[in-house]
Design a protein around this motif. Structure first.
Motif, PDB file in Angstrom:
ATOM      1  N   GLY A  46      48.184  28.230  30.634  1.00  0.00           N
ATOM      2  CA  GLY A  46      47.171  27.710  29.712  1.00  0.00           C
ATOM      3  C   GLY A  46      47.129  28.491  28.412  1.00  0.00           C
ATOM      4  O   GLY A  46      46.999  27.910  27.325  1.00  0.00           O
ATOM      5  N   LEU A  47      47.251  29.815  28.506  1.00  0.00           N
ATOM      6  CA  LEU A  47      47.269  30.633  27.292  1.00  0.00           C
ATOM      7  C   LEU A  47      48.495  30.340  26.435  1.00  0.00           C
ATOM      8  O   LEU A  47      48.397  30.254  25.204  1.00  0.00           O
ATOM      9  CB  LEU A  47      47.220  32.118  27.657  1.00  0.00           C
ATOM     10  CG  LEU A  47      45.895  32.618  28.214  1.00  0.00           C
ATOM     11  CD1 LEU A  47      46.031  34.064  28.675  1.00  0.00           C
ATOM     12  CD2 LEU A  47      44.806  32.505  27.167  1.00  0.00           C
ATOM     13  N   LEU A  49      50.207  27.488  26.361  1.00  0.00           N
ATOM     14  CA  LEU A  49      50.024  26.167  25.757  1.00  0.00           C
ATOM     15  C   LEU A  49      49.017  26.209  24.612  1.00  0.00           C
ATOM     16  O   LEU A  49      49.218  25.559  23.576  1.00  0.00           O
ATOM     17  CB  LEU A  49      49.583  25.163  26.815  1.00  0.00           C
ATOM     18  CG  LEU A  49      50.672  24.710  27.777  1.00  0.00           C
ATOM     19  CD1 LEU A  49      50.076  23.792  28.833  1.00  0.00           C
ATOM     20  CD2 LEU A  49      51.781  23.997  27.039  1.00  0.00           C
ATOM     21  N   ALA A  50      47.937  26.962  24.765  1.00  0.00           N
ATOM     22  CA  ALA A  50      46.954  27.079  23.690  1.00  0.00           C
ATOM     23  C   ALA A  50      47.567  27.754  22.467  1.00  0.00           C
ATOM     24  O   ALA A  50      47.327  27.335  21.334  1.00  0.00           O
ATOM     25  CB  ALA A  50      45.739  27.859  24.178  1.00  0.00           C
ATOM     26  N   GLY A  51      48.375  28.772  22.699  1.00  0.00           N
ATOM     27  CA  GLY A  51      49.054  29.440  21.581  1.00  0.00           C
ATOM     28  C   GLY A  51      50.020  28.518  20.861  1.00  0.00           C
ATOM     29  O   GLY A  51      50.070  28.487  19.634  1.00  0.00           O
ATOM     30  N   TYR A  53      49.868  25.236  20.793  1.00  0.00           N
ATOM     31  CA  TYR A  53      49.069  24.215  20.113  1.00  0.00           C
ATOM     32  C   TYR A  53      48.531  24.758  18.785  1.00  0.00           C
ATOM     33  O   TYR A  53      48.577  24.077  17.753  1.00  0.00           O
ATOM     34  CB  TYR A  53      47.927  23.768  21.014  1.00  0.00           C
ATOM     35  CG  TYR A  53      47.056  22.706  20.405  1.00  0.00           C
ATOM     36  CD1 TYR A  53      47.479  21.382  20.329  1.00  0.00           C
ATOM     37  CD2 TYR A  53      45.802  23.020  19.891  1.00  0.00           C
ATOM     38  CE1 TYR A  53      46.686  20.409  19.771  1.00  0.00           C
ATOM     39  CE2 TYR A  53      45.003  22.053  19.333  1.00  0.00           C
ATOM     40  CZ  TYR A  53      45.446  20.745  19.271  1.00  0.00           C
ATOM     41  OH  TYR A  53      44.656  19.790  18.708  1.00  0.00           O
ATOM     42  N   ALA A  54      48.032  25.994  18.814  1.00  0.00           N
ATOM     43  CA  ALA A  54      47.520  26.606  17.581  1.00  0.00           C
ATOM     44  C   ALA A  54      48.642  26.810  16.572  1.00  0.00           C
ATOM     45  O   ALA A  54      48.473  26.567  15.381  1.00  0.00           O
ATOM     46  CB  ALA A  54      46.835  27.934  17.909  1.00  0.00           C
ATOM     47  N   GLU A  58      48.500  24.683  13.015  1.00  0.00           N
ATOM     48  CA  GLU A  58      48.181  25.383  11.774  1.00  0.00           C
ATOM     49  C   GLU A  58      49.393  25.750  10.941  1.00  0.00           C
ATOM     50  O   GLU A  58      49.295  25.874   9.730  1.00  0.00           O
ATOM     51  CB  GLU A  58      47.404  26.660  12.090  1.00  0.00           C
ATOM     52  CG  GLU A  58      46.057  26.402  12.726  1.00  0.00           C
ATOM     53  CD  GLU A  58      45.358  27.675  13.123  1.00  0.00           C
ATOM     54  OE1 GLU A  58      45.888  28.762  12.834  1.00  0.00           O
ATOM     55  OE2 GLU A  58      44.281  27.587  13.738  1.00  0.00           O
TER      56      GLU A  58
END
Length: 76
Positions: A46-47, A49-51, A53-54, A58
């Motif tokens: 999850g971490l 994937l979140a990284g 995505y960010a 951006e």
């Protein structure tokens, strides 16, 4: 009658000893360890994937949009 009682006591004693041996045994699959490993994999995934995505939201996508606009924005 005495033999009957003795036989029952022997069975109870044998089952008690077997139960103690099973409870003292330290072999097994360690379900708690497996659950912790799975939980760690889910959290780390999850971490990651979140990284990503960010990063894509951006950094990569605005740059890509800008490059595409520059590529098609030619003035004759």
């Amino acid at each position: 009658m005495r033999k009957f009682v003795t036989r029952i006591m022997n069975k109870i004693t044998g089952k008690t000893l077997m139960a103690k041996a099973i409870l003292r045994s330290q072999c097994g699959e360690n379900f708690v360890d497996t659950a912790i490993k799975i939980l760690m994999a889910v959290v780390i995934g999850g971490l990651v994937l979140a990284g990503l995505y960010a990063l894509f939201g951006e950094t990569v996508l605005p740059t890509l949009k800008e490059r595409i606009q520059e590529m098609f924005n030619y003035a004759g």
